[in-house]
Design a protein around this motif. Structure first.
Motif, short mmCIF file in Angstrom:
data_model
loop_
_atom_site.label_atom_id
_atom_site.label_comp_id
_atom_site.label_asym_id
_atom_site.label_seq_id
_atom_site.Cartn_x
_atom_site.Cartn_y
_atom_site.Cartn_z
N LYS A 184 -37.89 -51.51 11.55
CA LYS A 184 -38.71 -50.63 12.38
C LYS A 184 -40.18 -50.75 11.99
O LYS A 184 -40.52 -50.65 10.80
CB LYS A 184 -38.27 -49.17 12.22
CG LYS A 184 -39.07 -48.19 13.08
CD LYS A 184 -38.77 -48.38 14.55
CE LYS A 184 -39.51 -47.39 15.44
NZ LYS A 184 -40.95 -47.70 15.61
N ASN B 255 -39.34 -51.01 19.31
CA ASN B 255 -37.90 -50.85 19.14
C ASN B 255 -37.46 -51.08 17.69
O ASN B 255 -38.18 -51.68 16.89
CB ASN B 255 -37.15 -51.84 20.04
CG ASN B 255 -37.32 -51.56 21.50
OD1 ASN B 255 -37.93 -52.35 22.22
ND2 ASN B 255 -36.79 -50.45 21.98
N ILE C 131 -35.60 -53.35 15.86
CA ILE C 131 -35.16 -54.72 16.13
C ILE C 131 -34.05 -55.10 15.15
O ILE C 131 -34.23 -55.06 13.93
CB ILE C 131 -36.33 -55.69 16.06
CG1 ILE C 131 -37.38 -55.33 17.12
CG2 ILE C 131 -35.86 -57.13 16.26
CD1 ILE C 131 -36.84 -55.36 18.54
N ALA D 222 -31.61 -54.20 20.13
CA ALA D 222 -32.45 -53.05 19.85
C ALA D 222 -31.55 -51.85 19.61
O ALA D 222 -30.84 -51.42 20.53
CB ALA D 222 -33.41 -52.79 21.00
N ASN E 251 -42.72 -57.18 17.05
CA ASN E 251 -42.17 -55.97 16.45
C ASN E 251 -41.96 -56.14 14.94
O ASN E 251 -41.65 -55.18 14.26
CB ASN E 251 -40.82 -55.65 17.08
CG ASN E 251 -40.92 -55.28 18.53
OD1 ASN E 251 -41.40 -54.23 18.88
ND2 ASN E 251 -40.49 -56.18 19.39
N ASN F 167 -28.45 -44.97 20.52
CA ASN F 167 -29.58 -45.29 21.39
C ASN F 167 -29.93 -44.15 22.34
O ASN F 167 -30.86 -44.28 23.14
CB ASN F 167 -29.26 -46.54 22.21
CG ASN F 167 -27.99 -46.40 23.03
OD1 ASN F 167 -26.90 -46.55 22.47
ND2 ASN F 167 -28.09 -46.11 24.32
#
Length: 226
Positions: free
Chosen positions: A47, A54, A56, A69, A103, A179
């Motif tokens: 993160k 996101n 990842i 994600a 990311n 999520n």
């Protein structure tokens, strides 16, 4: 390479197959990061702490350049802004994409990464193929699971979490979805059985068992009992 090319702070417990890695990005392609474990991680979740990106997620079961994600429903994808590469027994690389989109390695941004490697009798990470049948696949882990995370990789859908504390006997069908911010899903068609040496899918829903590949992470009810 086995020598990290970026400074990081690592707290690792190789016997438990888990480490936490903190680093600051440098926007250099193929930057190498140490993870502190003595074997290649099968799962890495990273993160960006300074931006709204996101979570990842790397799985060793995915094709090269592909990620998931943890906070999204996306199928496995190749991000425009970087992915994991050359994941080895002491280090892994983050591949730089567009510097403004990545990311995993924005210059000056702080990151936290959680790395998991399998430990016999304690944890297992892998994949299985769905068969679109309520008599779904059996997945061997070598132990009775206590906690199970599953994600379909070939299409967009939720992550799902089962555990043996909310469902104390089979079938396990009370599901959390990391999520989403939603309450737990208590549908009686979410069946998964926790068995002495693995788990068995007992539904044909897309989140668990359609005609796709699924990745999973499992942890043991009684670690190292064998």
């Amino acid at each position: 390479t086995n020598v990290p090319s970026i400074a990081s702070t690592v707290r690792a417990n190789p016997s438990a197959g888990f480490s936490i890695v903190s680093y600051t990005g440098n926007s250099v392609n193929n930057t190498t990061i140490g993870h502190g474990l003595n074997t290649a991680p099968q799962l890495i979740i990273t993160k960006n702490r300074d931006g709204a990106y996101n979570w990842i997620t790397y799985s060793a079961e995915l094709a090269a350049t592909k990620v998931l994600a943890l906070d999204g429903t996306y199928a496995a994808f190749t991000p425009s802004g970087g992915y994991y590469s050359n994941v080895g027994s002491s280090t892994y690389q983050v591949v730089q994409g567009s510097a403004n989109l990545t990311n995993l390695n924005n210059s000056g941004d702080d990151y936290i990464a959680y790395c998991f490697a399998p430990v016999e009798g304690y944890s297992a990470f892998g994949s299985y193929e769905g068969n679109s049948n309520d008599n779904g696949p059996f997945v061997f882990t070598g132990f009775r699971p206590s906690w199970l995370l599953i994600k379909v990789t070939g299409t967009s859908n939720d992550w799902v979490i089962h555990d043996n504390k909310r469902d104390t006997f089979n079938a396990s069908d009370t599901v959390l979805k990391p999520n989403t911010s939603g309450s737990e899903d208590t549908s009686t068609s979410n069946h998964v059985d926790f068995l002495s040496n693995g788990f068995k899918i007992r539904n044909s829903q897309q989140k668990w068992n359609a005609g796709y590949t699924y990745v999973y992470a499992a942890f043991a009810e009684n670690p190292f009992q064998n």
